[in-house]
Scaffold this motif. Structure first.
Motif, short mmCIF file in Angstrom:
data_model
loop_
_atom_site.label_atom_id
_atom_site.label_comp_id
_atom_site.label_asym_id
_atom_site.label_seq_id
_atom_site.Cartn_x
_atom_site.Cartn_y
_atom_site.Cartn_z
N GLY A 1 4.24 6.67 -6.34
CA GLY A 1 5.67 7.21 -6.24
C GLY A 1 6.25 7.86 -5.09
N ALA A 2 6.02 8.82 -5.25
CA ALA A 2 6.30 9.88 -3.77
C ALA A 2 6.64 9.57 -2.94
CB ALA A 2 5.66 11.29 -3.74
N GLY A 3 5.27 8.67 -2.63
CA GLY A 3 5.28 8.09 -1.01
C GLY A 3 6.05 7.17 -0.84
N ILE A 4 6.42 6.34 -1.89
CA ILE A 4 7.07 5.39 -1.91
C ILE A 4 8.75 5.77 -1.99
CG2 ILE A 4 8.10 3.21 -3.07
CD1 ILE A 4 5.54 2.13 -4.94
N ALA A 5 9.13 6.64 -2.08
CA ALA A 5 10.15 6.84 -2.19
C ALA A 5 10.45 7.58 -0.47
CB ALA A 5 10.26 8.37 -3.03
N GLU A 6 9.66 7.62 -0.06
CA GLU A 6 9.35 8.06 1.58
C GLU A 6 10.11 7.37 2.09
OE1 GLU A 6 6.67 10.37 3.64
OE2 GLU A 6 6.66 12.70 1.59
N MET A 7 9.29 6.48 1.92
CA MET A 7 9.65 5.00 2.60
C MET A 7 11.01 4.16 2.38
SD MET A 7 7.22 3.95 4.28
CE MET A 7 5.79 3.28 4.73
N ARG A 8 11.52 4.60 1.15
CA ARG A 8 13.12 3.72 1.06
C ARG A 8 14.25 4.70 1.75
NH1 ARG A 8 11.77 2.44 -5.70
NH2 ARG A 8 11.37 0.87 -5.32
N LYS A 9 13.77 6.25 1.59
CA LYS A 9 14.42 7.00 2.18
C LYS A 9 14.61 7.07 3.48
CE LYS A 9 15.55 11.79 2.94
NZ LYS A 9 14.97 13.38 2.51
N ALA A 10 13.61 6.29 4.30
CA ALA A 10 13.12 6.46 6.17
C ALA A 10 14.28 4.58 5.57
CB ALA A 10 12.21 5.69 5.52
N GLY A 11 14.10 3.75 4.96
CA GLY A 11 14.45 2.53 5.15
C GLY A 11 13.92 1.28 5.11
N GLN A 12 12.22 2.28 5.20
CA GLN A 12 10.97 0.69 5.62
C GLN A 12 10.15 -0.17 4.85
OE1 GLN A 12 10.85 1.18 8.75
NE2 GLN A 12 12.31 1.63 8.80
N SER A 13 9.68 -0.88 4.79
CA SER A 13 9.71 -1.92 3.45
C SER A 13 7.73 -1.49 3.15
CB SER A 13 9.31 -3.28 3.63
OG SER A 13 9.18 -3.52 5.45
N TYR A 14 7.64 -1.81 2.67
CA TYR A 14 5.76 -1.16 2.92
C TYR A 14 5.18 -2.34 1.74
CZ TYR A 14 7.75 -0.02 -2.71
OH TYR A 14 8.70 -0.20 -3.52
N SER A 15 4.18 -2.85 2.18
CA SER A 15 3.27 -3.62 0.89
C SER A 15 1.68 -3.24 0.32
CB SER A 15 2.86 -4.53 2.06
OG SER A 15 2.31 -4.19 3.42
N GLY A 16 1.39 -2.30 1.16
CA GLY A 16 -0.13 -1.99 0.23
C GLY A 16 -0.13 -1.10 -1.03
N GLN A 17 -1.32 -1.55 -1.82
CA GLN A 17 -0.87 -0.83 -3.20
C GLN A 17 -0.57 0.24 -3.03
OE1 GLN A 17 -3.13 -2.59 -1.30
NE2 GLN A 17 -3.95 -4.40 -2.91
N ILE A 18 -1.28 1.58 -2.30
CA ILE A 18 -1.08 2.64 -2.31
C ILE A 18 -0.25 3.41 -0.72
CG2 ILE A 18 -2.76 4.68 -1.52
CD1 ILE A 18 -5.30 3.69 -2.80
N VAL A 19 0.44 3.82 -1.40
CA VAL A 19 1.40 4.95 -0.03
C VAL A 19 1.60 6.41 -0.36
CG1 VAL A 19 3.71 4.81 0.47
CG2 VAL A 19 3.16 2.44 -0.78
N LEU A 20 0.67 6.97 0.65
CA LEU A 20 1.11 8.37 0.24
C LEU A 20 2.05 8.58 1.18
CD1 LEU A 20 -2.71 8.16 1.54
CD2 LEU A 20 -2.43 8.45 0.14
N ILE B 1 7.94 12.28 19.52
CA ILE B 1 7.33 10.84 19.04
C ILE B 1 8.06 11.71 17.53
CG2 ILE B 1 5.26 10.99 17.81
CD1 ILE B 1 3.16 12.68 19.57
N GLY B 2 8.49 10.28 16.82
CA GLY B 2 9.16 10.24 15.50
C GLY B 2 8.53 9.02 14.62
N GLN B 3 8.65 9.97 13.45
CA GLN B 3 7.57 8.99 11.94
C GLN B 3 8.47 8.87 11.20
OE1 GLN B 3 6.05 10.98 9.06
NE2 GLN B 3 5.62 8.83 8.48
N TRP B 4 8.44 7.86 10.80
CA TRP B 4 9.19 7.45 9.75
C TRP B 4 8.57 7.38 8.61
CZ3 TRP B 4 10.75 6.46 14.77
CH2 TRP B 4 11.84 6.44 14.76
N GLY B 5 8.76 7.45 6.79
CA GLY B 5 8.12 7.19 6.23
C GLY B 5 6.58 7.70 5.42
N GLY B 6 5.88 7.35 4.64
CA GLY B 6 4.65 7.34 4.45
C GLY B 6 3.07 6.28 4.89
N ILE B 7 2.91 6.82 4.65
CA ILE B 7 1.64 6.01 4.94
C ILE B 7 0.84 5.01 3.76
CG2 ILE B 7 -1.21 5.84 5.50
CD1 ILE B 7 -0.55 8.88 7.38
N ASP B 8 0.79 3.76 4.24
CA ASP B 8 0.85 2.58 4.05
C ASP B 8 -0.79 1.91 3.70
OD1 ASP B 8 0.87 -0.33 2.43
OD2 ASP B 8 2.35 -1.23 3.78
N LEU B 9 -0.50 1.48 2.26
CA LEU B 9 -2.09 1.84 2.98
C LEU B 9 -2.61 0.21 2.07
CD1 LEU B 9 -4.22 4.91 1.88
CD2 LEU B 9 -4.01 3.99 4.44
#
Length: 391
Positions: free
Chosen positions: A99-118, A345-353
């Protein structure tokens, strides 16, 4: 009523009971019938309050114990992957982390497709460990992927500016510096203002994968957990640096390589080439912690090419007095020299697994597809001098 309220009521009841006893003692007599009934009632109420207080204390102890046990249920990446691979629901702690990883993705405006978002940012309330022999083995290390990722990047060691937690496209201002000159006593001053430009960073999807054996996934040791995290970090850092220090042209889907467009030398390298590289940076007023990043094959050439009769171009870990970092991420016999603080070097959101239990099923493995969002650009192109040695 809470404990404090009950204690206050108890004190009032005891005070009234003491007044009844004290009144009878002063008159040197026994309690009359009415006083005895009231005293007995007060005594019973005090006993009832004591029972209520004990119950509240027991409930608080149970709650504290439950909270402590809950806190000990730390997140295990191995267990989470194993649960997904076997079509089991993630446990409560894993859901919290994802949930914390998904929140980072949403805040960054990025989509995710994996079952685990770190989540990539450090979080004090999320820790990684595994249960051993039915007991929780509480580790002090945070889940944070960010610090190991930074540590594994040669570019970060060279001083590259690493920005995390970005939201949307980012424009980084670049200041050219002031224009200063001489003028006569009454002549008009020239415009001393420098000029601003900007470098735009846009999230680009970096994807890689690692194959993990099913036997490894059922391990429950901290060392296995850390090994898996290191493999994920290595997959990301290797791909990221190979792109940044590569030769590919930039596009909407990947950053440009710093060696893009650099033609290989046609003559053998000499020490004078590096003196000229230093002069080039000096003419552009490039200052800071200047370093070389070279490929292993370029390093071999520099360590075996004579500078003079008594020394070689590269000795120890220096060329011309400047530190040299080596990584296989550099393409060919490439060399990049400059102030790497001017590389962003810029990074957005979490790591989508994405956990893929099918592709390598025949080999007894589970494939982890890794997605993350990065971009990289120099703030000042003139802060770097690039060279590719003769093949």
């Amino acid at each position: 009523m809470n404990t404090l309220e009950l204690l206050d009521k108890k004190e009032l009841l005891k005070k009234r009971a003491e007044e009844i006893i004290s009144g009878a003692e002063k008159e040197v007599r026994k309690l009359n019938a009415g006083e005895q009934v009231e005293f007995d009632t007060l005594t019973k109420e005090v006993a009832d309050i004591d029972i209520q207080i004990r119950k509240i204390e027991e409930d608080n102890l149970k709650q504290t114990t439950h909270t402590t046990n809950t806190m000990k249920e730390k997140f295990s990446l191995l267990k989470a992957i194993n649960d997904v691979a076997n079509n089991r629901q993630l446990d409560e702690r894993a859901q919290e982390v994802v949930g914390a990883g998904i929140a980072e993705m949403r805040k960054a405006g990025q989509s995710y497709s994996g079952q685990i978002v770190l989540p990539i940012e450090e979080r004090g309330d999320i820790k990684a460990t595994v249960a051993t022999a039915g007991q929780e083995n509480v580790a002090e290390d945070k889940l944070g992927i960010l610090e190991p990722l930074r540590a594994s990047l040669v570019l970060a060691q060279a001083g590259a500016s690493y920005m995390t937690g970005l939201v949307g496209n980012v424009s980084i201002p670049v200041y050219s510096g002031s224009n200063v000159g001489w003028a006569g006593e009454v002549a008009a001053a020239s415009d001393g203002a420098g000029t601003f430009s900007e470098v735009n960073l846009e999230p680009k999807r970096l994807t890689a994968y690692i194959d993990v054996s099913k036997q490894f996934l059922i391990q429950d040791s901290n060392s296995a957990e850390e090994m898996l995290k290191r493999d994920i970090v290595a997959a990301i850092s290797n791909k990221l640096e190979a792109t940044i220090l590569g030769t590919a042209a930039g596009s909407a889907t990947q950053p440009a390589g710093m060696l893009n467009g650099v033609t290989a030398d046609t003559a053998a390298v000499t020490y004078a080439d590096f003196v000229n590289m230093e002069a080039t940076l000096g003419e552009k007023n490039v200052r800071g912690d200047i370093k070389f990043i070279v490929s292993p094959s370029a390093k071999a050439v520099l360590k075996s090419t004579a500078k003079n009769q008594n020394s070689f171009i590269m000795e120890g870990n220096e060329v011309n007095g400047y530190p040299v970092l080596c990584t296989s991420a550099v393409a060919g016999k490439g060399i990049v020299y400059g102030n790497f603080a001017d590389l962003v070097i810029g990074q957005w959101g979490g790591i989508d697994l994405t956990v893929d239990p099918y592709t390598q099923a025949a080999n007894g493995k589970v494939r982890l597809v890794i997605n993350a969002y990065f971009d990289a650009k120099p703030r000042r192109a003139e802060a770097f001098v690039k060279k590719v040695l003769k093949a």
